[in-house]
Design a protein around this motif. Structure first.
Motif, short mmCIF file in Angstrom:
data_model
loop_
_atom_site.label_atom_id
_atom_site.label_comp_id
_atom_site.label_asym_id
_atom_site.label_seq_id
_atom_site.Cartn_x
_atom_site.Cartn_y
_atom_site.Cartn_z
N GLU A 129 -77.92 84.18 -6.62
CA GLU A 129 -77.46 84.91 -5.43
C GLU A 129 -76.40 84.14 -4.67
N LEU A 130 -76.43 82.81 -4.76
CA LEU A 130 -75.47 82.00 -4.01
C LEU A 130 -74.16 81.79 -4.78
N ILE A 131 -74.14 82.05 -6.07
CA ILE A 131 -72.95 81.76 -6.86
C ILE A 131 -71.69 82.47 -6.34
N PRO A 132 -71.73 83.77 -6.00
CA PRO A 132 -70.49 84.39 -5.47
C PRO A 132 -69.99 83.71 -4.20
N TYR A 133 -70.89 83.19 -3.38
CA TYR A 133 -70.49 82.50 -2.15
C TYR A 133 -69.93 81.12 -2.44
N TYR A 134 -70.48 80.44 -3.47
CA TYR A 134 -69.85 79.22 -3.95
C TYR A 134 -68.42 79.51 -4.38
N GLU A 135 -68.24 80.54 -5.18
CA GLU A 135 -66.92 80.86 -5.70
C GLU A 135 -65.94 81.19 -4.57
N TRP A 136 -66.42 81.88 -3.55
CA TRP A 136 -65.56 82.22 -2.41
C TRP A 136 -65.11 80.95 -1.67
N ALA A 137 -66.06 80.05 -1.39
CA ALA A 137 -65.72 78.81 -0.69
C ALA A 137 -64.82 77.93 -1.56
N GLU A 138 -65.10 77.86 -2.84
CA GLU A 138 -64.28 77.04 -3.75
C GLU A 138 -62.84 77.54 -3.81
N ALA A 139 -62.66 78.84 -3.76
CA ALA A 139 -61.30 79.40 -3.78
C ALA A 139 -60.62 79.23 -2.44
#
Length: 587
Positions: A129-139
């Motif tokens: 569930e947290l992976i899309p939010y990781y990807e958003w912050a990483e970008a």
């Protein structure tokens, strides 16, 4: 005056919430107790004492006026609480390391090694569930694979001898080694190719210039716009985006940022039988004036020490007694190798390579300048190396007794120069323990109310935490031996409270957590937490900032959809990187 949202704290997490909500048109007030450094090249230096002196340094935890005393915290045990005040918070002196947490610390994990984690204090949702939010912050930051230098080459050559594979994914899937994923822009142009200051000006040079002063903030390369500074501390990334939101977001509204503004009380009201956050009072440091504004939502983001202090000083409810409890810290330790040849210790990004051991923690290299090198070799729970041992009796693949390196031995080691040393930082998967906590001190209050007391029983950790630390110390020594170190030192640090988390933890059970799965208070409506204190546990050992920022992105989305009738955006929109030229032009 009434705002949509007030965010307290402009460190690692608060600006994330502020930027995301401002981009969607909300009226956001962002308060920061410390200074705002608008022009680091004029206000900062690379001098270690000028930056890091805990009483007078520009990165101390204290007011904007450096002639005034630093803010007091009571620490009854042998420990050192390393905090920085100012816009950017502790990200001003972090190394930009941005790994994801281990999957085993989340609810529902069913891996073969699940028994190795603190399952009683898991995150109240699954890792995926947290992976899309990781990807958003990483970008947004952006996060990039770290540039390699001499010390990384030495570190990774030692890691090869540990018999673990190279990790090629952002998700850590097992014991492995790899370059760091860092919130530091990779060098471009002349950066990383020359030490000539005249050729390290933007735009001829972009990204990291390999100056080696990560711990003293970041102001490289010269002449770059603020959002193009190499290290993506929030003062260089999320804060510029927050204050320029109308320039790059179709419905954006600029965040109001007030530095030198110390929040002293969160106000509440009773509405329909519920306690609801209603506003904030803060004190302006330069004048002592008190101000109050109301808001529909209040977000606490002052850090793992300051957030529980503000909660307790505000008289907010604590029915289960867990406000301030569960202070986890990765129970850091240091192992250093002395080499015959150049290690590049003082050059380049300060930490750019790591080993991960899910179920135990992690190792990473750390480059240090001379004064910080002497500091890390002199903080120990084992006494003075070769003189007294404090009863610790720690043994392993290092030279002689564990403990502080001091006097003639320290002088002899440093005579070789810091660039003959390689440091390995131990990041222990630390169990959540109720007796490690923040309370209110009985010392005289300061201008902001009762000061916090940070209690850490360093010698009473769980058996698992202690075993993890010893496992990692031995792996670090083996790595250094494998890389060719002729001498290896292990220090057995007293608590260096740098990676600190979980004092306002979210959790599965209302019996031992303060926040629900949305990072909202269980007892006060419209009150959220968006700093390291919200983390459910110590993440298994990885550095906390990226997970805090991913979680803060998720929290902002929960606030927008739950209180303002908005829609979710993560997974439905493309993130705007903080280096976007529209941000540069608007600054």
């Amino acid at each position: 005056m009434s705002r949509d949202v007030i965010v307290i704290g402009a460190g690692g997490g608060g600006p994330v919430v502020a930027k995301e909500l401002a981009a969607r048109g909300l009226d956001v007030l962002l308060l920061e107790a410390g200074a705002r450094y608008a022009d680091p090249r004029r206000e900062w230096t690379h001098l270690e004492n000028d930056a890091n002196n805990p009483l007078t340094g520009f990165l101390r935890f204290g007011p904007a006026d450096r002639t005034e005393p630093a803010w007091l915290r009571e620490e009854p045990q042998n420990s050192y609480l390393l905090q920085a005040a100012g816009v950017g918070g502790t990200t001003l002196h972090y190394y930009g390391n941005s790994p994801r947490a281990y999957a085993g610390v989340f609810h529902g994990y069913d891996g073969a090694d699940r028994s190795r984690y603190d399952a009683a204090h898991a995150f109240p949702f699954g890792y995926r569930e947290l992976i899309p939010y990781y990807e958003w912050a990483e970008a947004t930051l952006p996060v990039q694979t770290a540039a390699m230098g001499v010390k990384e080459t030495v570190f990774l050559s030692g890691a090869e001898h540990l018999g673990i594979p190279v990790q090629t994914r952002k998700d850590t899937t097992g014991w492995s080694y790899r370059p760091q994923e860092n919130a530091i822009l990779q060098p471009g142009g002349t950066a990383g190719r020359t030490g000539d200051p005249a050729r390290l000006h933007y735009p001829e040079a972009t990204g990291c210039t390999f100056c080696g002063y990560c711990f003293q903030g970041c102001m490289e390369p010269a002449a770059a716009p603020r959002n193009q500074f190499a290290k993506r501390s929030t003062d260089n990334s999320y804060v510029p985006m927050a204050i320029t939101a109308p320039a790059w977001a179709p419905h954006g509204r600029a965040v109001t940022l007030l530095a030198d503004s110390y929040a002293v009380k969160v106000h509440t009201e009773r509405r329909e039988g519920r306690t609801v956050a209603a506003g904030v009072t803060w004190v302006t440091g330069a004048t002592g004036e008190r101000h109050r504004e109301d808001a529909r939502v209040v977000v606490l983001a002052g850090g793992a020490t300051e957030t529980p202090r503000l909660w307790l000083n505000s008289g907010l409810p604590d029915p289960n007694g867990w406000v301030g409890r569960g202070y986890t810290d990765h129970f850091l330790d240091g192992v250093t190798g002395l080499f015959d040849g150049d290690t590049g210790n003082s050059r380049g990004p300060s930490s750019a390579a790591r080993c991960d051991f899910p179920g135990h923690g992690a190792l990473e290299n750390i480059g240090l300048t001379p004064a910080m090198q002497a500091f890390v070799m002199n903080m120990s729970d084992s006494g003075l190396r070769g003189r007294y041992r404090n009863g610790r009796g720690l043994t392993g693949n290092w030279d002689g007794r564990t403990g502080r390196v001091a006097g003639a031995e320290l002088k002899e080691v440093l005579t070789h120069g810091v660039d003959r040393l390689l440091n390995v930082l131990i990041l222990t998967d630390d169990d959540v323990e109720a007796h490690n906590r923040v309370t209110r001190s009985v010392l005289p209050p300061d201008a902001h109310g009762p000061v916090p007391k940070v209690v850490f029983r360093s010698r009473e950790r769980t058996r698992r935490t202690l075993a993890n630390r010893e496992f990692l110390a031995r792996k670090a020594a083996d790595l250094l031996r494998g890389a060719g170190a002729k001498r290896v030192y292990r220090f057995d640090w007293a608590p260096l409270l740098l990676h600190v988390h979980s004092t306002m933890r979210m959790g599965l059970s209302a019996d031992d957590s303060v926040l629900n799965g949305d990072a909202r208070s269980r007892w006060v409506d419209a009150l959220y937490v968006a700093d390291n204190s919200a983390l459910a546990n110590s993440l298994g050992g990885p550095n906390p900032t990226l997970t805090t920022q991913a979680l803060a992105t998720r929290t902002a989305e929960k606030i927008f959809t739950g209180h303002f009738g908005g829609h979710a955006w993560v997974g439905h929109e493309d993130p705007v990187p903080s280096t976007d030229p529209r941000v540069s032009r608007a600054l």
